[in-house]
Scaffold this active site. Sequence first.
Site, short mmCIF file in Angstrom:
data_model
loop_
_atom_site.label_atom_id
_atom_site.label_comp_id
_atom_site.label_asym_id
_atom_site.label_seq_id
_atom_site.Cartn_x
_atom_site.Cartn_y
_atom_site.Cartn_z
N ASP A 8 0.82 -1.22 0.00
CA ASP A 8 0.00 0.00 0.00
C ASP A 8 0.85 1.27 0.00
O ASP A 8 0.34 2.35 -0.27
CB ASP A 8 -0.91 0.02 1.24
N GLN B 100 -2.52 -8.77 -6.40
CA GLN B 100 -1.56 -7.66 -6.25
C GLN B 100 -0.49 -7.95 -5.20
O GLN B 100 0.51 -7.27 -5.13
CB GLN B 100 -2.30 -6.38 -5.85
O1 F6P Z 1 -2.13 -3.94 3.63
C1 F6P Z 1 -2.07 -4.71 2.51
C2 F6P Z 1 -3.43 -5.17 2.09
O2 F6P Z 1 -3.18 -5.92 0.97
C3 F6P Z 1 -4.47 -4.08 1.90
O3 F6P Z 1 -4.28 -3.36 0.72
C4 F6P Z 1 -5.74 -4.87 1.97
O4 F6P Z 1 -6.86 -4.11 2.38
C5 F6P Z 1 -5.41 -5.88 3.01
O5 F6P Z 1 -4.00 -6.04 3.02
C6 F6P Z 1 -6.09 -7.21 2.81
O6 F6P Z 1 -5.53 -8.11 3.72
P1 F6P Z 1 -6.05 -9.58 4.01
O7 F6P Z 1 -6.87 -10.00 2.86
O8 F6P Z 1 -4.82 -10.40 4.16
O9 F6P Z 1 -6.82 -9.47 5.25
#
Ligand code: F6P
Length: 356
Positions: A131, A277
């Site tokens: 991010d 991503q």
């Molecule tokens: O902080 C990285 C990130 O990929 C954010 O962009 C996203 O909101 C979040 O992690 C999602 O995380 P997870 O799916 O692992 O809970």
Amino acid sequence: MRVGVLTGGGDCPGLNAVIRAVTKSLINHGQCEVLGIADGFEGLMLDPPAVKPLGWDEVSGILHLGGTVLGTSNSANPLRDQATLERVGRNVQALGLDVVVAIGGDGTMSLAHGLADQVGLACVGVPKTIDNDIANCERSFGFDTAVATATEALQRIESTANSHHRVMIVETMGRHAGWLALESGIAGAADIILLPEIDYDLQAIIDVCRAREQRQRYTIICIGEGAKERGHALTTGLHVAGGTQASRLGGIGHVLRERLQPQLRSDVRTTVLGHLQRGGYPTPFDRVLATQFGHHAARLVLEGRFGRMVTLQAGEITDVEISRVANTQRTVPPDHGLLTMARDIGICLGEPPARA
Ligand code: F6P
């Protein structure tokens, strides 16, 4: 000296490059033993702790790999109660750890800061996030890879949007910061870029799409997951896993489609890029940055400069107090040059037209 290494929070391309650089730098120095801690702070919360020695062989051949060979956890909280804290303290003593290198985002940095306070565990931080939203760090590794992945997706979407004369919405990650949507939107030639930092005006988006229906006959919208329409709430979903529930960002691309479709003749479609991503091989830029971060973290350890996080400032690898990073986020400032440039080259940022 005995040094623990862990990766906490969401994974990110380049973590293995840091683990490799920290370990090799410390081993090369000659007087360090390195222990890999499994699954973030979780490995220190277990009885017995989950750790494995890291030597030259364990970290060879991992530079280019996505994910983390140590495993990670989003939910492990060593500060959650007194019993857990005491277990962590006992484990640290029993393992003879002098310091832990914690590679993670703002959440991991605040846990590291809390452990230093509560059980006197010395930590050195290394920032990671796709991010790019860590305070006092102008670029973290993982971001370049995520921008490259999202850019490629936007390009692929463009060719099919063009063929079918559609409005295509592409939702990126990024939490409450728009860096990923902004940079991939610019690189992927999006016509409209919507960021968490600028609440969008629906009519401005409708106007751009209608104008393009007459001429180009397709429109690409890149929207960050934390974006929202003016006067509306954030879009989140309730996620239940392993007996716990959490509210997660995501889904604004579908919400926007519902709002736009009735206003347009073109078919409107949404693609949510999601964890694509975060996965896969880091770019060469991220491999180099992650290696520099790991090398600097090892120097902090060897110099006994604990409680500090490696960072990039004014293009230089340096370090800051972990407390200046814990639980704070770096968002796109309203006067950022990329926003001005985007407006100047005709990219719509979802702002209402300026009054004459
Ligand atoms: O902080 C990285 C990130 O990929 C954010 O962009 C996203 O909101 C979040 O992690 C999602 O995380 P997870 O799916 O692992 O809970």
